[in-house]
Design an enzyme around this catalytic site. Structure first.
Site, PDB file in Angstrom:
ATOM      1  N   GLY A   1      64.826  34.968  38.029  1.00  0.00           N
ATOM      2  CA  GLY A   1      64.423  35.500  39.275  1.00  0.00           C
ATOM      3  C   GLY A   1      64.344  34.189  40.313  1.00  0.00           C
ATOM      4  O   GLY A   1      65.301  33.174  39.849  1.00  0.00           O
TER       5      GLY A   1
ATOM      6  N   SER B   1      67.412  31.994  32.652  1.00  0.00           N
ATOM      7  CA  SER B   1      67.490  31.258  34.038  1.00  0.00           C
ATOM      8  C   SER B   1      66.503  30.474  34.273  1.00  0.00           C
ATOM      9  O   SER B   1      65.152  29.938  33.140  1.00  0.00           O
ATOM     10  CB  SER B   1      67.858  31.783  34.812  1.00  0.00           C
ATOM     11  OG  SER B   1      67.763  32.265  36.055  1.00  0.00           O
ATOM     12  N   MET B   2      65.720  30.944  34.903  1.00  0.00           N
ATOM     13  CA  MET B   2      64.066  31.401  35.277  1.00  0.00           C
ATOM     14  C   MET B   2      63.027  30.990  34.409  1.00  0.00           C
ATOM     15  O   MET B   2      61.795  30.510  33.905  1.00  0.00           O
ATOM     16  CB  MET B   2      63.797  31.263  36.898  1.00  0.00           C
ATOM     17  CG  MET B   2      62.308  30.354  36.962  1.00  0.00           C
ATOM     18  SD  MET B   2      62.712  29.165  38.334  1.00  0.00           S
ATOM     19  CE  MET B   2      60.905  27.705  37.395  1.00  0.00           C
TER      20      MET B   2
ATOM     21  N   HIS C   1      70.476  28.490  33.505  1.00  0.00           N
ATOM     22  CA  HIS C   1      72.061  27.670  34.198  1.00  0.00           C
ATOM     23  C   HIS C   1      71.851  26.833  35.086  1.00  0.00           C
ATOM     24  O   HIS C   1      70.557  26.490  35.378  1.00  0.00           O
ATOM     25  CB  HIS C   1      73.244  28.777  34.222  1.00  0.00           C
ATOM     26  CG  HIS C   1      72.451  29.867  35.756  1.00  0.00           C
ATOM     27  ND1 HIS C   1      72.382  31.464  35.258  1.00  0.00           N
ATOM     28  CD2 HIS C   1      70.859  29.640  35.537  1.00  0.00           C
ATOM     29  CE1 HIS C   1      71.349  32.128  36.365  1.00  0.00           C
ATOM     30  NE2 HIS C   1      70.765  30.774  36.184  1.00  0.00           N
TER      31      HIS C   1
ATOM     32  N   ASP D   1      76.790  28.899  32.121  1.00  0.00           N
ATOM     33  CA  ASP D   1      75.399  29.838  31.831  1.00  0.00           C
ATOM     34  C   ASP D   1      75.537  29.853  29.987  1.00  0.00           C
ATOM     35  O   ASP D   1      76.098  30.547  29.148  1.00  0.00           O
ATOM     36  CB  ASP D   1      76.145  31.499  31.933  1.00  0.00           C
ATOM     37  CG  ASP D   1      75.928  32.257  33.133  1.00  0.00           C
ATOM     38  OD1 ASP D   1      75.138  30.855  33.956  1.00  0.00           O
ATOM     39  OD2 ASP D   1      75.863  33.358  33.404  1.00  0.00           O
TER      40      ASP D   1
END
Length: 195
Positions: free
Chosen positions: A65, A94-95, A118, A169
């Protein structure tokens, strides 16, 4: 979801979240937003106030997010007096993967969970004049540098190795996460239940 609790006063109904919070288990689930970050911070504050020496288990299942919200959560995890143990219970992308990897008191993955890293992405479509676009680009590159430094610090990998791994990714199985330094141990669900 509610659960029933028996006590000397009879049976009481409480939310599953309240019951789990009383067991020092906090969830990062779904998208990381400003609201999710505030809820997380409140829970960590309450648990630190209750007992700053007893561990807190953070269970992550998130697609990632907003970076700014995630960075505030990162700051709280790093500054918490109570030790925070991180558990990936599904996916931490991700985060979410950055937050998982930053655990200083144990980073544990269930056998079928997965991390993904990523480069930082733009949240909205880019518009505006060339100066605005240049400023956005510079800001994104600075964010990328900051994320790579954080991951380097918590994995023991060089910033160059992190940059290479995050240039696309990159999905990590629990075994790959462990060998890259993102995870300390692959555990089964019973470890979470033992607390």
């Amino acid at each position: 979801m509610n659960v029933l609790i028996k006590s000397s006063n009879g049976i009481t109904q409480v939310s599953a979240d309240s019951k789990l919070l009383s067991q020092r288990k906090v969830f990062i689930e779904g998208e990381i937003t400003p609201e999710a970050a505030c809820e997380f911070i409140k829970k960590i504050m309450v648990l630190n106030e209750e007992d700053s020496s007893k561990p807190i288990d953070v269970l992550i299942n998130s697609p990632g997010g907003e970076i700014n919200s995630g960075m505030v959560m990162y700051d709280v995890i790093q500054a918490s007096k109570a030790p925070i143990r991180m558990f990936c219970i599904g996916r931490a992308y991700s985060m979410g993967a950055v937050l998982f990897a930053c655990g200083n008191h144990g980073r544990y993955m269930l056998p079928h969970s997965e991390l993904m890293l990523h480069e930082p992405l733009l949240g909205n479509r880019v518009g505006g004049n060339s100066s605005s676009i240049k400023s956005i680009s510079e800001s994104l590159l600075e964010t990328k540098r900051k994320m790579n430094q954080i991951l380097s610090k918590h994995t023991g990998k060089s910033e160059e190795e992190v940059e290479k791994a995050t240039s696309y990714d990159h999905y990590f199985s629990p075994e790959e996460s462990k060998s890259f330094g993102l995870c300390d141990q692959i555990v089964d669900f019973s470890v979470i239940m033992e607390g």
